[in-house]
Design a protein around this motif. Structure first.
Motif, PDB file in Angstrom:
ATOM      1  N   ALA A 188      32.710  12.866  -5.763  1.00  0.00           N
ATOM      2  CA  ALA A 188      32.366  11.845  -4.758  1.00  0.00           C
ATOM      3  C   ALA A 188      31.410  12.455  -3.747  1.00  0.00           C
ATOM      4  CB  ALA A 188      33.618  11.321  -4.058  1.00  0.00           C
ATOM      5  N   LEU A 189      30.339  11.729  -3.438  1.00  0.00           N
ATOM      6  CA  LEU A 189      29.320  12.204  -2.501  1.00  0.00           C
ATOM      7  C   LEU A 189      28.882  11.083  -1.566  1.00  0.00           C
ATOM      8  CD1 LEU A 189      26.943  14.208  -4.879  1.00  0.00           C
ATOM      9  CD2 LEU A 189      28.281  15.191  -3.008  1.00  0.00           C
ATOM     10  N   SER A 190      28.606  11.450  -0.322  1.00  0.00           N
ATOM     11  CA  SER A 190      27.964  10.540   0.618  1.00  0.00           C
ATOM     12  C   SER A 190      26.508  10.961   0.748  1.00  0.00           C
ATOM     13  CB  SER A 190      28.645  10.602   1.981  1.00  0.00           C
ATOM     14  OG  SER A 190      27.886   9.911   2.957  1.00  0.00           O
ATOM     15  N   HIS A 191      25.587  10.013   0.515  1.00  0.00           N
ATOM     16  CA  HIS A 191      24.155  10.315   0.531  1.00  0.00           C
ATOM     17  C   HIS A 191      23.522   9.877   1.844  1.00  0.00           C
ATOM     18  CE1 HIS A 191      23.380  11.373  -3.800  1.00  0.00           C
ATOM     19  NE2 HIS A 191      24.614  10.904  -3.862  1.00  0.00           N
ATOM     20  N   ALA A 192      23.998  10.408   2.941  1.00  0.00           N
ATOM     21  CA  ALA A 192      23.478  10.056   4.262  1.00  0.00           C
ATOM     22  C   ALA A 192      22.652  11.199   4.828  1.00  0.00           C
ATOM     23  CB  ALA A 192      24.635   9.722   5.209  1.00  0.00           C
ATOM     24  N   PRO A 193      21.707  10.902   5.741  1.00  0.00           N
ATOM     25  CA  PRO A 193      20.996  11.976   6.442  1.00  0.00           C
ATOM     26  C   PRO A 193      21.992  12.773   7.286  1.00  0.00           C
ATOM     27  CG  PRO A 193      19.887   9.874   6.735  1.00  0.00           C
ATOM     28  CD  PRO A 193      21.221   9.574   6.131  1.00  0.00           C
ATOM     29  N   LEU A 194      21.696  14.033   7.505  1.00  0.00           N
ATOM     30  CA  LEU A 194      22.580  14.893   8.281  1.00  0.00           C
ATOM     31  C   LEU A 194      22.016  15.068   9.687  1.00  0.00           C
ATOM     32  CD1 LEU A 194      25.139  16.695   8.099  1.00  0.00           C
ATOM     33  CD2 LEU A 194      23.614  18.601   7.564  1.00  0.00           C
ATOM     34  N   GLY A 195      22.761  14.588  10.677  1.00  0.00           N
ATOM     35  CA  GLY A 195      22.346  14.765  12.062  1.00  0.00           C
ATOM     36  C   GLY A 195      21.176  13.909  12.484  1.00  0.00           C
ATOM     37  N   ALA A 196      20.914  12.807  11.754  1.00  0.00           N
ATOM     38  CA  ALA A 196      19.805  11.922  12.110  1.00  0.00           C
ATOM     39  C   ALA A 196      20.145  10.504  11.687  1.00  0.00           C
ATOM     40  CB  ALA A 196      18.516  12.375  11.436  1.00  0.00           C
ATOM     41  N   THR A 197      19.539   9.539  12.370  1.00  0.00           N
ATOM     42  CA  THR A 197      19.766   8.137  12.023  1.00  0.00           C
ATOM     43  C   THR A 197      19.006   7.751  10.760  1.00  0.00           C
ATOM     44  OG1 THR A 197      20.062   7.601  14.358  1.00  0.00           O
ATOM     45  CG2 THR A 197      19.639   5.771  12.865  1.00  0.00           C
ATOM     46  N   VAL A 198      17.777   8.229  10.664  1.00  0.00           N
ATOM     47  CA  VAL A 198      16.943   7.947   9.499  1.00  0.00           C
ATOM     48  C   VAL A 198      16.359   9.263   9.001  1.00  0.00           C
ATOM     49  CG1 VAL A 198      14.908   6.738   8.628  1.00  0.00           C
ATOM     50  CG2 VAL A 198      16.369   5.644  10.346  1.00  0.00           C
ATOM     51  N   GLY A 199      16.372   9.460   7.694  1.00  0.00           N
ATOM     52  CA  GLY A 199      15.795  10.681   7.133  1.00  0.00           C
ATOM     53  C   GLY A 199      16.167  10.828   5.675  1.00  0.00           C
ATOM     54  N   LEU A 200      15.876  11.985   5.122  1.00  0.00           N
ATOM     55  CA  LEU A 200      16.230  12.259   3.740  1.00  0.00           C
ATOM     56  C   LEU A 200      17.730  12.499   3.647  1.00  0.00           C
ATOM     57  CD1 LEU A 200      13.316  14.635   2.669  1.00  0.00           C
ATOM     58  CD2 LEU A 200      13.512  12.175   2.327  1.00  0.00           C
ATOM     59  N   SER A 201      18.338  12.037   2.564  1.00  0.00           N
ATOM     60  CA  SER A 201      19.780  12.174   2.414  1.00  0.00           C
ATOM     61  C   SER A 201      20.162  13.632   2.188  1.00  0.00           C
ATOM     62  CB  SER A 201      20.278  11.323   1.242  1.00  0.00           C
ATOM     63  OG  SER A 201      19.756  11.805   0.015  1.00  0.00           O
ATOM     64  N   ALA A 202      21.317  13.996   2.703  1.00  0.00           N
ATOM     65  CA  ALA A 202      21.894  15.333   2.506  1.00  0.00           C
ATOM     66  C   ALA A 202      23.283  15.122   1.901  1.00  0.00           C
ATOM     67  CB  ALA A 202      21.981  16.080   3.833  1.00  0.00           C
ATOM     68  N   PRO A 203      23.370  14.991   0.586  1.00  0.00           N
ATOM     69  CA  PRO A 203      24.656  14.669  -0.046  1.00  0.00           C
ATOM     70  C   PRO A 203      25.733  15.695   0.276  1.00  0.00           C
ATOM     71  CG  PRO A 203      22.853  14.412  -1.606  1.00  0.00           C
ATOM     72  CD  PRO A 203      22.282  15.098  -0.398  1.00  0.00           C
ATOM     73  N   VAL A 204      26.909  15.200   0.592  1.00  0.00           N
ATOM     74  CA  VAL A 204      28.055  16.067   0.866  1.00  0.00           C
ATOM     75  C   VAL A 204      29.314  15.363   0.377  1.00  0.00           C
ATOM     76  CG1 VAL A 204      28.299  15.131   3.206  1.00  0.00           C
ATOM     77  CG2 VAL A 204      29.300  17.354   2.660  1.00  0.00           C
ATOM     78  N   GLY A 205      30.219  16.120  -0.220  1.00  0.00           N
ATOM     79  CA  GLY A 205      31.435  15.505  -0.745  1.00  0.00           C
ATOM     80  C   GLY A 205      32.336  16.515  -1.416  1.00  0.00           C
ATOM     81  N   PHE A 206      32.927  16.115  -2.539  1.00  0.00           N
ATOM     82  CA  PHE A 206      33.886  16.991  -3.210  1.00  0.00           C
ATOM     83  C   PHE A 206      33.927  16.679  -4.697  1.00  0.00           C
ATOM     84  CE2 PHE A 206      36.334  13.191  -2.159  1.00  0.00           C
ATOM     85  CZ  PHE A 206      37.031  12.942  -3.337  1.00  0.00           C
ATOM     86  N   VAL A 207      34.540  17.598  -5.438  1.00  0.00           N
ATOM     87  CA  VAL A 207      34.850  17.380  -6.841  1.00  0.00           C
ATOM     88  C   VAL A 207      36.300  17.814  -7.031  1.00  0.00           C
ATOM     89  CG1 VAL A 207      33.995  19.664  -7.550  1.00  0.00           C
ATOM     90  CG2 VAL A 207      34.109  17.806  -9.219  1.00  0.00           C
ATOM     91  N   SER A 208      37.042  17.068  -7.859  1.00  0.00           N
ATOM     92  CA  SER A 208      38.488  17.283  -7.899  1.00  0.00           C
ATOM     93  C   SER A 208      39.075  16.968  -9.269  1.00  0.00           C
ATOM     94  CB  SER A 208      39.177  16.397  -6.841  1.00  0.00           C
ATOM     95  OG  SER A 208      40.578  16.520  -6.890  1.00  0.00           O
ATOM     96  N   PHE A 209      40.162  17.696  -9.601  1.00  0.00           N
ATOM     97  CA  PHE A 209      40.977  17.323 -10.758  1.00  0.00           C
ATOM     98  C   PHE A 209      42.411  17.029 -10.330  1.00  0.00           C
ATOM     99  CE2 PHE A 209      41.218  21.937 -10.425  1.00  0.00           C
ATOM    100  CZ  PHE A 209      42.549  22.230 -10.647  1.00  0.00           C
ATOM    101  N   ASP A 210      42.613  16.812  -9.035  1.00  0.00           N
ATOM    102  CA  ASP A 210      43.923  16.484  -8.493  1.00  0.00           C
ATOM    103  C   ASP A 210      44.340  15.092  -8.985  1.00  0.00           C
ATOM    104  OD1 ASP A 210      45.926  15.373  -6.615  1.00  0.00           O
ATOM    105  OD2 ASP A 210      45.593  17.231  -5.498  1.00  0.00           O
ATOM    106  N   SER A 211      45.514  14.984  -9.588  1.00  0.00           N
ATOM    107  CA  SER A 211      45.956  13.716 -10.175  1.00  0.00           C
ATOM    108  C   SER A 211      46.092  12.612  -9.132  1.00  0.00           C
ATOM    109  CB  SER A 211      47.284  13.909 -10.917  1.00  0.00           C
ATOM    110  OG  SER A 211      48.290  14.386 -10.031  1.00  0.00           O
ATOM    111  N   ALA A 212      46.508  12.963  -7.908  1.00  0.00           N
ATOM    112  CA  ALA A 212      46.653  11.956  -6.853  1.00  0.00           C
ATOM    113  C   ALA A 212      45.280  11.421  -6.430  1.00  0.00           C
ATOM    114  CB  ALA A 212      47.389  12.550  -5.653  1.00  0.00           C
ATOM    115  N   VAL A 213      44.302  12.313  -6.305  1.00  0.00           N
ATOM    116  CA  VAL A 213      42.944  11.897  -5.955  1.00  0.00           C
ATOM    117  C   VAL A 213      42.367  11.012  -7.053  1.00  0.00           C
ATOM    118  CG1 VAL A 213      40.604  12.702  -5.457  1.00  0.00           C
ATOM    119  CG2 VAL A 213      42.567  13.956  -4.548  1.00  0.00           C
TER     120      VAL A 213
END
Length: 250
Positions: A188-213
């Protein structure tokens, strides 16, 4: 070299068109928190979502070493970067120790310009499908990679996936990306700019094999995405895959 100024101008205009608005970034971050609340507990904000700058520094500084006792790891950058693909492959391999290969892989791309315009996406699907070989009375076969795109899908998505479903709307935030191998792994990733209202996306998120997730993600897609697919056969296939059922023969 005579056309260098024209090329530079075209590249600049292309990069400018990649800019995105972060006005709905909190929605994407909140979904990630809802999927993995234990993992994000140290980064939550009182008003919802996460402290992205703090999480970004943590993710960059600590990397994403996948271990049996570390079921969810942070990632930064697009899914198709070398390091993130290696993490995803390791998570799939680890998740397969406790789960059978599912009949489908589900990709929910973000609504960002030119997402997936790389042959690395096609290659990633190919390599992951090779890990997901299903053995049953029908014989031996690989899982099917399905993309669920909002609006008219680009040609390169149709080349990267076995099937692409186009939906008119979805209830998930436009900046959210989910790549799900049911009962095995999720990115799962969020493709939002980092520290700015408008700009190039800086994807950040996680990868998981947790059964609950994984279960939370499967429930989310069944509730917020699949019901907008107007192809009954495909919707049934996806719902059966999340339920752990094989598709019945016609």
């Amino acid at each position: 070299m005579a056309d260098r100024p024209e090329v530079e101008k075209a590249v600049g205009e292309f990069v400018t068109r990649l800019s995105t608005n972060s006005s709905r970034e909190t929605e994407a971050h909140q979904i990630m928190v809802d999927l993995a609340p234990e993992f994000f507990k140290d980064y939550r904000l009182a008003r919802g979502g996460i402290s992205v700058n703090r999480y970004w520094r943590y993710a960059v500084g600590h990397g994403g070493e996948v271990r049996v006792d570390r079921r969810t790891v942070p990632i930064v950058g697009s899914m198709t970067t070398k390091d993130n693909l290696e993490r995803l492959f390791r998570v799939v391999d680890t998740g397969l120790r406790d789960a059978e290969p599912p009949p489908v892989i589900v990709s929910i791309p973000p609504q960002s310009k030119h997402w997936g315009a790389t042959t690395l996406l096609r290659d990633a699907n190919t390599l992951i499908k090779q890990k997901l070989v299903i053995e049953d009375e029908k014989g031996s076969r690989e899982s099917e990679a399905i993309c669920i795109s909002t609006g008219r899908p680009a040609k390169y998505l149709q080349e990267a996936f076995d099937d692409v479903a186009s939906i008119d709307t979805r209830e998930l935030p436009p900046l959210l990306e989910i790549y799900l191998v049911p009962r095995v792994a999720v990115l799962a990733l969020s493709h939002a700019p980092l520290g700015a209202t408008v700009g190039l996306s800086a994807p950040v998120g996680f990868v998981s094999f947790d059964s609950a997730v994984l279960k939370r993600c499967e429930n989310l897609l069944a509730d917020k995405v699949f019901r907008y697919i107007d192809r009954d056969h495909l919707r049934t296939k996806l719902e059966q895959a999340l339920a752990g059922q094989q598709e019945k023969a016609d």
